[in-house]
Scaffold this motif. Structure first.
Motif, PDB file in Angstrom:
ATOM      1  N   ILE A 121       0.562  -3.766   2.433  1.00 15.63           N
ATOM      2  CA  ILE A 121       1.507  -2.784   2.994  1.00 15.63           C
ATOM      3  C   ILE A 121       1.546  -1.534   2.119  1.00 15.63           C
ATOM      4  N   ALA A 122       1.628  -1.732   0.807  1.00 16.14           N
ATOM      5  CA  ALA A 122       1.710  -0.595  -0.102  1.00 16.14           C
ATOM      6  C   ALA A 122       0.419   0.227  -0.091  1.00 16.14           C
ATOM      7  N   VAL A 123      -0.723  -0.442  -0.037  1.00 16.54           N
ATOM      8  CA  VAL A 123      -2.010   0.256  -0.082  1.00 16.54           C
ATOM      9  C   VAL A 123      -2.229   1.093   1.175  1.00 16.54           C
ATOM     10  N   THR A 124      -1.779   0.604   2.318  1.00 17.17           N
ATOM     11  CA  THR A 124      -2.018   1.335   3.576  1.00 17.17           C
ATOM     12  C   THR A 124      -1.313   2.678   3.603  1.00 17.17           C
ATOM     13  N   THR A 125      -0.305   2.882   2.757  1.00 15.13           N
ATOM     14  CA  THR A 125       0.407   4.165   2.732  1.00 15.13           C
ATOM     15  C   THR A 125      -0.327   5.212   1.902  1.00 15.13           C
ATOM     16  N   MET A 126      -1.402   4.819   1.246  1.00 19.43           N
ATOM     17  CA  MET A 126      -2.059   5.708   0.296  1.00 19.43           C
ATOM     18  C   MET A 126      -3.272   6.423   0.880  1.00 19.43           C
ATOM     19  N   ASP A 127      -3.545   6.207   2.167  1.00 12.52           N
ATOM     20  CA  ASP A 127      -4.661   6.869   2.839  1.00 12.52           C
ATOM     21  C   ASP A 127      -5.975   6.664   2.094  1.00 12.52           C
ATOM     22  N   ARG A 128      -6.214   5.415   1.719  1.00 14.47           N
ATOM     23  CA  ARG A 128      -7.457   5.042   1.046  1.00 14.47           C
ATOM     24  C   ARG A 128      -8.051   3.843   1.775  1.00 14.47           C
ATOM     25  N   PRO A 129      -8.870   4.109   2.808  1.00 18.47           N
ATOM     26  CA  PRO A 129      -9.451   3.006   3.583  1.00 18.47           C
ATOM     27  C   PRO A 129     -10.218   2.016   2.722  1.00 18.47           C
ATOM     28  N   ASP A 130     -10.878   2.519   1.667  1.00 21.00           N
ATOM     29  CA  ASP A 130     -11.657   1.624   0.808  1.00 21.00           C
ATOM     30  C   ASP A 130     -10.748   0.614   0.101  1.00 21.00           C
ATOM     31  N   LEU A 131      -9.566   1.084  -0.323  1.00 15.94           N
ATOM     32  CA  LEU A 131      -8.639   0.173  -0.982  1.00 15.94           C
ATOM     33  C   LEU A 131      -7.999  -0.791   0.010  1.00 15.94           C
ATOM     34  N   SER A 132      -7.782  -0.309   1.221  1.00 16.09           N
ATOM     35  CA  SER A 132      -7.244  -1.193   2.259  1.00 16.09           C
ATOM     36  C   SER A 132      -8.223  -2.318   2.551  1.00 16.09           C
TER      37      SER A 132
END
Length: 241
Positions: free
Chosen positions: A212-223
């Motif tokens: 949930i937290a990662v999806t807010t960061m606009d980083r598809p690679d991290l998602s």
């Protein structure tokens, strides 16, 4: 109607009057949302306490040795409030912990906070109490103050994974998503370092919150890495290696 295991934990099978175990079990039931189990366990704690068991006497008779029957939240809360009046000049941190649990169950977070702070006045180095205070503040929509309490718990016990997770959740509530991700990754790393916990056994709750937290960061690679549970890649991306 609530459901919980009919058999007590092993330590209570061996020693049913183990007061610390009973209090810990009540807190665990509360964390699981099993309010009835928490109330029954706290009533059992009173029934075994050498000072407070008299509150469960019937008609002035001898204290009951058999487990008390199921009780409502209000009944147990009244018993704990009455017990607190037996200590006018001192603080019983265990009793105050039980009151804090009961006030949380009744959504009276202000009184729950006061109970845990009273307990902390006697045990200021108790990281578990700081975590419980943090959870109470978070339940009362006071995330900034919860962060302070969780941080204090982690100062006292850096490896306390539950506080690390709770801190991450409060960071999400405050919109501090990068800080939330860092805390979740540290919690997962600590779990992996524990030889008793394999990567497959890591808490699904932590991974879910991390995604949930990662999806807010606009980083598809991290998602994608979070979906794949690639802890090493994520630790490197956030410079936590």
């Amino acid at each position: 109607m609530y459901l919980y295991p009919p058999l007590p934990p092993r330590c209570l099978e061996l020693r049913p009057n183990n007061l610390p175990a009973l209090m810990s079990l009540a807190v665990s039931f509360t964390n699981l949302g099993v309010g009835g189990g928490a109330c029954d366990t706290l009533q059992c704690w009173l029934s075994h306490h050498p000072r407070y068991h008299q509150l469960l006497q019937r008609g002035g008779g001898t204290p009951r040795r058999a487990p008390p029957p199921p009780a409502s939240l209000q009944e147990v809360l009244l018993l704990f409030q009455e017990a607190s009046l037996m200590n006018p000049d001192s603080v019983d941190p265990d009793l105050q912990t039980g009151l804090g649990v009961l006030y949380n169950l009744s959504s009276d977070f202000q009184r729950a906070e006061l109970a845990f702070r009273a307990a902390l006045s006697s045990r200021p180095q108790d990281y578990l109490l700081w975590n419980r205070l943090g959870a109470t503040l978070a339940n009362g929509d006071r995330s900034e103050e919860a962060v302070e309490a969780y941080s204090r718990a982690l100062e006292l016990q850096p490896g306390f994974i539950r506080s690390r997770y709770n801190l991450g959740i409060s960071c999400i509530n405050l919109g501090a998503h990068r800080e939330a991700v860092s805390n979740f990754l540290l919690a997962l790393s600590q779990q992996r370092a524990d030889q008793r916990c394999s990567q497959q056994q890591m808490s699904a709750n932590i991974w879910d919150a991390l995604r949930i937290a990662v999806t807010t960061m606009d980083r598809p690679d991290l998602s994608e890495a979070a979906e794949a549970r690639d802890l090493d890649l994520l630790m490197g991306a956030f410079h936590l290696v």
